[in-house]
Write an enzyme that holds these catalytic residues in place. Structure first.
Site, PDB file in Angstrom:
ATOM      1  N   SER A   1       0.794  -1.229   0.000  1.00  0.00           N
ATOM      2  CA  SER A   1       0.000   0.000   0.000  1.00  0.00           C
ATOM      3  C   SER A   1       0.826   1.278   0.000  1.00  0.00           C
ATOM      4  O   SER A   1       0.333   2.325  -0.382  1.00  0.00           O
ATOM      5  CB  SER A   1      -0.935   0.005   1.198  1.00  0.00           C
ATOM      6  OG  SER A   1      -0.188   0.000   2.394  1.00  0.00           O
TER       7      SER A   1
ATOM      8  N   HIS B   1      -5.472  -4.348  -0.854  1.00  0.00           N
ATOM      9  CA  HIS B   1      -5.465  -3.197  -1.773  1.00  0.00           C
ATOM     10  C   HIS B   1      -5.644  -3.597  -3.244  1.00  0.00           C
ATOM     11  O   HIS B   1      -5.652  -2.732  -4.112  1.00  0.00           O
ATOM     12  CB  HIS B   1      -4.170  -2.384  -1.607  1.00  0.00           C
ATOM     13  CG  HIS B   1      -4.199  -1.471  -0.427  1.00  0.00           C
ATOM     14  ND1 HIS B   1      -4.754  -0.211  -0.472  1.00  0.00           N
ATOM     15  CD2 HIS B   1      -3.779  -1.634   0.852  1.00  0.00           C
ATOM     16  CE1 HIS B   1      -4.656   0.362   0.709  1.00  0.00           C
ATOM     17  NE2 HIS B   1      -4.059  -0.487   1.537  1.00  0.00           N
TER      18      HIS B   1
ATOM     19  N   LYS C   1     -12.016  -1.510   1.815  1.00  0.00           N
ATOM     20  CA  LYS C   1     -11.311  -0.606   0.894  1.00  0.00           C
ATOM     21  C   LYS C   1     -12.164  -0.407  -0.361  1.00  0.00           C
ATOM     22  O   LYS C   1     -13.163   0.279  -0.289  1.00  0.00           O
ATOM     23  CB  LYS C   1      -9.902  -1.121   0.657  1.00  0.00           C
ATOM     24  CG  LYS C   1      -9.104  -0.954   1.956  1.00  0.00           C
ATOM     25  CD  LYS C   1      -7.713  -1.464   1.946  1.00  0.00           C
ATOM     26  CE  LYS C   1      -7.058  -1.113   3.279  1.00  0.00           C
ATOM     27  NZ  LYS C   1      -6.205  -2.160   3.791  1.00  0.00           N
TER      28      LYS C   1
END
Ligand SMILES: *Cc1c(COP(=O)(O)O)cnc(C)c1O
Length: 393
Positions: free
Chosen positions: A182, A210, A241
């Site tokens: 990330s 991610h 996310k």
């Protein structure tokens, strides 16, 4: 004040002096391209809301309906009386979306790691872990009691070297890596890691927090991106996310998933996410299965922003995803840059040691499908202005 808290006061003061204290900004609005932060309207480049789903009408509607049908809470841990048919439906939908054998959900990505790693390896075993893995992987590894060997970041040759050195020293072994890292936006060489795991017949686990909703066809994740369906034993993911909600998931090998229903401690001893959360997650899968439009927009936005930032003369690292690190070097410069941007209505936080190495401080720009072309152009203009002001470009 009682003396027993003195050490906390001292430590907090210490953090503030070193510039390492977390000053937490408070949002007065829903997540989106624009936010109300401390009473002012700013353009948001901090969140992991990659697809703008955190406030998407379809997800909000689904959550409202679940509230009416199932109420607010699951009532018990899942093994006792806390599994509702929507929890099961979500797991079927995840497995189907990712073309995996099976899936199980958890309260968060963090707990998914804490559940999975100690269920698979223990004191007689070994874990081979990328040196830049996420904190929740590190904690899961420590909790397992297994011996941990770190290999150089995204370096399969080094992994193989470390594996060879340790052959015969363990009962079972696990290779574990983040999917998308990330802080830099780089992608684990999962195809190479698979070859190694397969050759040594050891477990392979990727945490794609991610990459979920970002990589692969229509956001199906890193396993899909490398076309490794049925080959990666454990794919951890998060609903917090790109999916815009909250919760964790594990998909992959059916043996592993079944074992987690029996030995994944956060599954056995902590209640599941609430019915509205679950319904919103299902809503996110509906949106992703219907169209690749949001994922395509995310990538187009990321490509545009990265191209323009490089053209302005910024060092934007080696990201392979829409995550754009703007490399600034010293923590103080990154903090000043972030402050100047905020004064110009751009919310993008600086990240320094220990989250990234000393001297590698940066502003991490999180691009979203929710950003319009105008939003991106406005931010490019302000980045250019601050960059010149501070002598960066
Ligand atoms: C964000 C993140 C998590 C935690 O996910 P939550 O669902 O927010 O708990 C776990 N692993 C990685 C790699 C992450 O980036």
């Amino acid at each position: 004040m009682a003396k027993r808290f003195d050490w906390i006061q001292k430590e907090l003061k210490n953090l503030k002096q070193k510039g390492l204290y977390n000053n937490i900004r408070t949002l007065g609005s829903a997540q989106g391209a624009w936010l109300m932060v401390d009473g002012r309207k700013v353009l948001n480049f901090c969140s992991n809301n990659y697809l703008g789903l955190a406030n998407h009408p379809r997800l909000v509607e689904a959550a409202k309906k679940a509230l009416d049908d199932f109420g607010v809470g699951p009532g018990a841990v899942r093994t006792i009386a806390g599994t509702m048919d929507i929890h099961k439906e979500l797991e079927r939908r995840v497995a189907n979306f990712k073309h995996s054998e099976a899936a199980i959900t958890f309260q968060s990505g963090f707990t998914a790691n804490l559940a999975t790693i100690p269920a698979l390896v223990g004191k007689q075993d070994m874990i081979f872990s990328d040196e830049l893995n996420h904190a929740s992987i590190i904690d899961g590894c420590r909790l397992s009691g297994a011996k941990i060997e770190r290999y150089n970041h995204c370096d399969p040759l080094h992994l193989e070297l470390v594996l060879k050195e340790n052959e015969g020293n363990y009962r079972r072994a696990l290779i574990v890596t983040d999917g998308v890292f990330s802080m830099d936006g780089d992608v684990a060489p999962l195809d190479r890691l698979y070859e190694i795991a397969n050759a040594y017949d050891i477990l392979l686990m990727v945490d794609d927090a991610h990459g979920e909703g970002v990589l692969g066809k229509g956001g199906r994740g890193i396993v899909d991106h490398f076309d490794l369906h049925g080959k990666v034993d454990i794919e951890i993911g998060t609903f917090s996310k790109a999916f815009g909600v909250v919760g964790g998931m594990v998909s992959g090998n059916a043996n592993v998933v079944e074992w987690l229903t029996q030995r994944g401690r956060p599954f056995l001893f902590s209640s599941a996410v609430t019915p509205p959360d679950v319904a919103a997650c299902i809503g996110a899968i509906d949106v992703l299965e219907e169209s690749t439009e949001l994922v395509d927009t995310l990538w187009a936005n990321g490509d545009y922003f990265k191209k323009e930032m490089a053209a302005l003369g910024f060092d934007i690292g080696k990201s392979q995803t829409p995550i754009t690190p703007v490399m600034l070097g010293e923590a103080k410069l990154a903090q000043d840059f972030s402050k100047a941007l905020f004064e110009r209505g751009i919310f993008a936080t600086s990240i320094g040691y220990p989250t990234v190495p000393q001297g590698k401080a940066r502003i991490r720009v999180m691009i979203s499908a929710a950003h319009s072309k105008d939003d991106l152009d406005k931010s490019l203009e302000e980045f250019a202005a601050v960059g010149k002001e501070l002598g960066v470009i």
